[in-house]
Write a protein that holds these residues in place. Structure first.
Motif, mmCIF file in Angstrom:
data_model
loop_
_atom_site.group_PDB
_atom_site.id
_atom_site.type_symbol
_atom_site.label_atom_id
_atom_site.label_comp_id
_atom_site.label_asym_id
_atom_site.label_seq_id
_atom_site.Cartn_x
_atom_site.Cartn_y
_atom_site.Cartn_z
ATOM 1 N N GLY A 215 0.817 -1.221 0.000
ATOM 2 C CA GLY A 215 0.000 0.000 0.000
ATOM 3 C C GLY A 215 0.843 1.260 0.000
ATOM 4 O O GLY A 215 0.566 2.218 -0.733
ATOM 5 N N LEU A 216 1.892 1.288 0.826
ATOM 6 C CA LEU A 216 2.780 2.453 0.843
ATOM 7 C C LEU A 216 3.522 2.617 -0.477
ATOM 8 O O LEU A 216 3.732 3.740 -0.945
ATOM 9 C CB LEU A 216 3.765 2.339 2.007
ATOM 10 N N ALA A 217 3.912 1.508 -1.090
ATOM 11 C CA ALA A 217 4.594 1.587 -2.377
ATOM 12 C C ALA A 217 3.666 2.165 -3.441
ATOM 13 O O ALA A 217 4.083 3.026 -4.236
ATOM 14 C CB ALA A 217 5.077 0.202 -2.800
ATOM 15 N N ALA A 218 2.427 1.709 -3.470
ATOM 16 C CA ALA A 218 1.469 2.235 -4.441
ATOM 17 C C ALA A 218 1.219 3.715 -4.202
ATOM 18 O O ALA A 218 1.191 4.519 -5.142
ATOM 19 C CB ALA A 218 0.160 1.446 -4.367
ATOM 20 N N MET A 219 1.072 4.092 -2.929
ATOM 21 C CA MET A 219 0.837 5.494 -2.611
ATOM 22 C C MET A 219 2.017 6.362 -3.042
ATOM 23 O O MET A 219 1.835 7.408 -3.668
ATOM 24 C CB MET A 219 0.603 5.650 -1.110
ATOM 25 N N LEU A 220 3.227 5.935 -2.743
ATOM 26 C CA LEU A 220 4.406 6.713 -3.091
ATOM 27 C C LEU A 220 4.599 6.782 -4.601
ATOM 28 O O LEU A 220 4.871 7.855 -5.150
ATOM 29 C CB LEU A 220 5.644 6.118 -2.424
ATOM 30 N N CYS A 221 4.447 5.655 -5.279
ATOM 31 C CA CYS A 221 4.659 5.638 -6.733
ATOM 32 C C CYS A 221 3.627 6.487 -7.466
ATOM 33 O O CYS A 221 3.982 7.250 -8.371
ATOM 34 C CB CYS A 221 4.618 4.203 -7.253
ATOM 35 N N PHE A 222 2.358 6.365 -7.095
ATOM 36 C CA PHE A 222 1.331 7.098 -7.830
ATOM 37 C C PHE A 222 1.174 8.551 -7.383
ATOM 38 O O PHE A 222 0.588 9.351 -8.092
ATOM 39 C CB PHE A 222 -0.019 6.371 -7.741
ATOM 40 N N VAL B 216 4.219 0.135 -13.226
ATOM 41 C CA VAL B 216 5.246 -0.910 -13.297
ATOM 42 C C VAL B 216 6.068 -0.928 -12.013
ATOM 43 O O VAL B 216 6.375 -1.997 -11.468
ATOM 44 C CB VAL B 216 6.139 -0.712 -14.544
ATOM 45 N N ALA B 217 6.416 0.258 -11.504
ATOM 46 C CA ALA B 217 7.176 0.326 -10.254
ATOM 47 C C ALA B 217 6.372 -0.241 -9.092
ATOM 48 O O ALA B 217 6.908 -0.962 -8.241
ATOM 49 C CB ALA B 217 7.583 1.764 -9.973
ATOM 50 N N THR B 218 5.080 0.045 -9.049
ATOM 51 C CA THR B 218 4.223 -0.485 -7.990
ATOM 52 C C THR B 218 4.146 -2.007 -8.064
ATOM 53 O O THR B 218 4.248 -2.693 -7.043
ATOM 54 C CB THR B 218 2.808 0.117 -8.086
ATOM 55 N N ILE B 219 3.986 -2.532 -9.260
ATOM 56 C CA ILE B 219 3.920 -3.985 -9.433
ATOM 57 C C ILE B 219 5.241 -4.634 -9.032
ATOM 58 O O ILE B 219 5.259 -5.672 -8.356
ATOM 59 C CB ILE B 219 3.530 -4.334 -10.883
ATOM 60 N N ALA B 220 6.360 -4.013 -9.409
ATOM 61 C CA ALA B 220 7.669 -4.564 -9.065
ATOM 62 C C ALA B 220 7.895 -4.570 -7.555
ATOM 63 O O ALA B 220 8.333 -5.581 -6.978
ATOM 64 C CB ALA B 220 8.773 -3.772 -9.765
ATOM 65 N N VAL B 221 7.587 -3.468 -6.897
ATOM 66 C CA VAL B 221 7.772 -3.395 -5.440
ATOM 67 C C VAL B 221 6.833 -4.360 -4.734
ATOM 68 O O VAL B 221 7.213 -5.018 -3.756
ATOM 69 C CB VAL B 221 7.573 -1.951 -4.942
ATOM 70 N N THR B 222 5.609 -4.499 -5.221
ATOM 71 C CA THR B 222 4.662 -5.432 -4.625
ATOM 72 C C THR B 222 5.143 -6.872 -4.781
ATOM 73 O O THR B 222 5.029 -7.676 -3.843
ATOM 74 C CB THR B 222 3.264 -5.258 -5.248
ATOM 75 N N ALA B 223 5.698 -7.200 -5.941
ATOM 76 C CA ALA B 223 6.217 -8.561 -6.158
ATOM 77 C C ALA B 223 7.398 -8.845 -5.235
ATOM 78 O O ALA B 223 7.486 -9.935 -4.642
ATOM 79 C CB ALA B 223 6.624 -8.738 -7.616
ATOM 80 N N VAL B 224 8.304 -7.890 -5.095
ATOM 81 C CA VAL B 224 9.447 -8.077 -4.200
ATOM 82 C C VAL B 224 8.971 -8.186 -2.752
ATOM 83 O O VAL B 224 9.458 -9.031 -1.994
ATOM 84 C CB VAL B 224 10.463 -6.926 -4.371
ATOM 85 N N ALA B 225 8.008 -7.355 -2.371
ATOM 86 C CA ALA B 225 7.479 -7.416 -1.007
ATOM 87 C C ALA B 225 6.792 -8.756 -0.745
ATOM 88 O O ALA B 225 6.944 -9.326 0.341
ATOM 89 C CB ALA B 225 6.503 -6.267 -0.772
#
Length: 114
Positions: free
Chosen positions: A21-28, A51-60
């Protein structure tokens, strides 16, 4: 639904949900603005943010769910502190990278000059 790691042991899904959630918020919230500052179109900036949100979510997911250690494994305090230092350094690098457009060419396009 109980979330399980690769060994079939239950893990806590809350850290993953918070991180994603934080990654999506920061990226968007920052991605399109900084994309415009670099001269990229809004559509491309949103695509890069997605793409950045998907990548960070996959790594998380991999780190916090799939490869998570069970709750009963004790992690020494030194390791937790080291990991906290590394996360703080990484956050500092991200914040420094986000401030670069503010230093180049006087800020965002269309900004009101004082």
């Amino acid at each position: 639904m109980e979330v399980r790691n690769r060994d079939g042991e239950p893990v806590d899904p809350v850290p993953f949900v918070v991180c994603a959630g934080l990654a999506a918020m920061l990226c968007f919230s920052c991605g399109p603005l900084y994309g415009l500052a670099y001269g990229v179109s809004v559509r491309a900036s949103l695509a890069v943010s997605a793409v950045a949100t998907i990548a960070v979510t996959a790594v998380a997911y991999h780190r916090l769910v799939w490869a998570a250690t069970p709750r009963w494994v004790d992690v020494p305090p030194q390791f937790r502190f080291e990991r906290l230092i590394y996360v703080a350094l990484a956050l500092g690098v991200v914040l420094l990278a986000l401030s670069v457009p503010l230093l180049v060419d006087g800020g965002f396009p269309g900004a009101i000059a004082a």
